[in-house]
Design an enzyme around this catalytic site. Structure first.
Site, mmCIF file in Angstrom:
data_model
loop_
_atom_site.group_PDB
_atom_site.id
_atom_site.type_symbol
_atom_site.label_atom_id
_atom_site.label_comp_id
_atom_site.label_asym_id
_atom_site.label_seq_id
_atom_site.Cartn_x
_atom_site.Cartn_y
_atom_site.Cartn_z
ATOM 1 N N SER A 118 0.844 -1.198 0.000
ATOM 2 C CA SER A 118 0.000 0.000 0.000
ATOM 3 C C SER A 118 0.870 1.236 0.000
ATOM 4 C CB SER A 118 -0.858 -0.022 1.261
ATOM 5 O OG SER A 118 -1.409 1.251 1.504
ATOM 6 N N LYS A 132 1.953 -3.459 6.768
ATOM 7 C CA LYS A 132 2.336 -3.510 5.346
ATOM 8 C C LYS A 132 3.844 -3.331 5.197
ATOM 9 C CE LYS A 132 -1.600 -4.401 3.550
ATOM 10 N NZ LYS A 132 -1.855 -5.650 2.835
ATOM 11 N N TYR A 139 -1.904 -0.420 10.962
ATOM 12 C CA TYR A 139 -2.146 -1.028 9.647
ATOM 13 C C TYR A 139 -0.937 -0.805 8.731
ATOM 14 C CZ TYR A 139 -3.583 -1.036 4.780
ATOM 15 O OH TYR A 139 -3.608 -1.236 3.424
#
Ligand code: UFG
Length: 361
Positions: A124, A152, A148
């Site tokens: 991302s 990643k 989050y």
């Protein structure tokens, strides 16, 4: 090739299954069902025009995953299976670490044990944190803004370490900007659980009457109209990039990390107005305070993906809005209720060696 698609019943995963099928690859899906609907499965099979075995497997379930790898001989794995809501990750960081990072580790270990050495990973643009410069290139500084984003970045790093240790392992890290839109059939699309946190699904739900109005987070950013600017990318373009990345890894025998965006920044209000044109519906909105943690403007420099993979986004914002609206209008409450039932294709199901990973659908 025969490809295992982890998270293949989710939003981006399901569109990528179709792109794989269109290019002649066989697809096997593993999905925990935690953020996807079983109702996507018959539609996926119908659109793919081929059997797509779907197994309910959580990547952290080492035993079930091993059985899956013993059942099929995979040429590569596409890994979409992750929790993805930024706010939720701040409230439940350990869930995110466990699901996204532990799940990735078990997947990599199982791949290694089975001798499967090609991975396409859903990364991302969040790995850039708040970028110092736009458009963002792949060599921009990396940073973490929330749990989050940490999952990643850590996953990219541990995949990188594996590539260093195992010189035959190839990986493609695909850094998505803002995926939106839906398949042109209107049969598959984005179906967030509960209140959407992302802009496009929120607009769609306002348009269809599920939500009263959009709250625009911040009207005083140093942007074209004061609202946040992002790089929205059509999910069908994004899906195609996965197949291009996979075929690049095989053809060139190289790993790769690329941005996937259009390279064009679009403000919240520009997207709202494009959606109004595409849908013929008015989107009531009010401008409220900025959302903590949001950057003013983030958009990609996608030129490396074009140079290496020969990929570039084809759909513009109008097409993204048109397709997002078609999906929402045909499925006002997502997969839960539909305007009309989808005919289910009869499929020949493969024999599964163990009940634990039996085709769940
Ligand atoms: N926005 C609103 N109202 C809403 C929702 C969003 O005004 O109800 C605005 C945001 O402030 C932002 C823009 O719309 O300016 C886009 O917001 P999204 O939540 O749709 O997307 P983000 O860019 O914040 O987040 C996306 C992904 C994350 C990823 C992040 C960085 O959803 O997973 O990009 O790459 F971490």
């Amino acid at each position: 090739m025969r490809i295992l698609v982890c998270g293949g019943a989710g939003y981006i995963g399901s569109h990528t299954c179709l792109s794989l099928a269109e290019r002649g690859h066989q697809v096997v899906v593993a999905d925990s069902g935690v953020n996807s609907s079983a109702r996507v499965v018959p539609r996926l099979r119908r659109l793919a025009g081929m059997p797509v075995p779907v197994h309910r497997v959580d990547l952290r379930d080492r035993g079930a995953l091993s059985v899956l790898f013993a059942t099929y001989r995979f040429d590569a794995v596409l890994h979409f299976a992750a929790l993805k809501a930024v706010g939720d990750s701040c409230r439940r960081p350990l869930e995110y670490f466990d699901n996204n990072i532990s799940g990735t580790i078990v997947l990599l270990q199982t791949m290694q044990a089975a001798g499967v050495r090609r991975l396409v990973f859903s990364s991302s643009a969040t790995v850039y944190g708040e970028p110092a410069q736009v458009p963002v290139r792949e060599d921009a500084a990396l940073s973490v803004m929330n749990p989050y984003g940490r999952t990643k970045l850590v996953a990219e790093q541990l995949i990188g370490d594996l590539c260093t240790a195992d010189t035959g392992f190839r990986a493609a890290n695909l850094r998505y900007f803002n995926p939106v839109g839906a398949h042109a059939s209107g049969l598959i699309g984005e179906d967030p659980c509960g209140e959407p946190t992302n802009l496009m699904p929120y607009i769609c739900q306002v348009a269809v009457g599920v939500r009263e109005k959009l709250r625009v987070f911040g009207g005083d950013y140093p942007t074209v109209d004061g609202t946040g600017v992002r790089d929205y990318i059509h999910v069908v373009d994004l899906a195609r990039a996965h197949v291009d990345a996979l075929e690049y890894m095989v053809r060139e025998d190289r790993s790769v990390t690329v941005n996937l965006g259009t390279g064009r920044g679009v403000s919240v209000l520009e997207l709202v107005h494009a959606f109004e044109r595409a849908s013929g519906r008015r989107i009531p909105y009010e401008i409220v305070d900025r959302r903590p943690g949001d950057a003013a403007s983030v958009f990609a420099d996608p030129s490396l993906a074009q140079e290496l993979l020969g990929w570039r986004a084809e759909f513009d914002v109008d097409a993204m809005c048109r397709d997002a609206w078609r999906w929402q209008a045909m499925n006002p409450e997502g997969y839960r209720t539909s305007v009309r039932r989808t005919p289910v294709m009869r499929v020949r199901r493969p024999k599964i060696v163990a009940a634990r990973v039996a085709d769940a659908y």
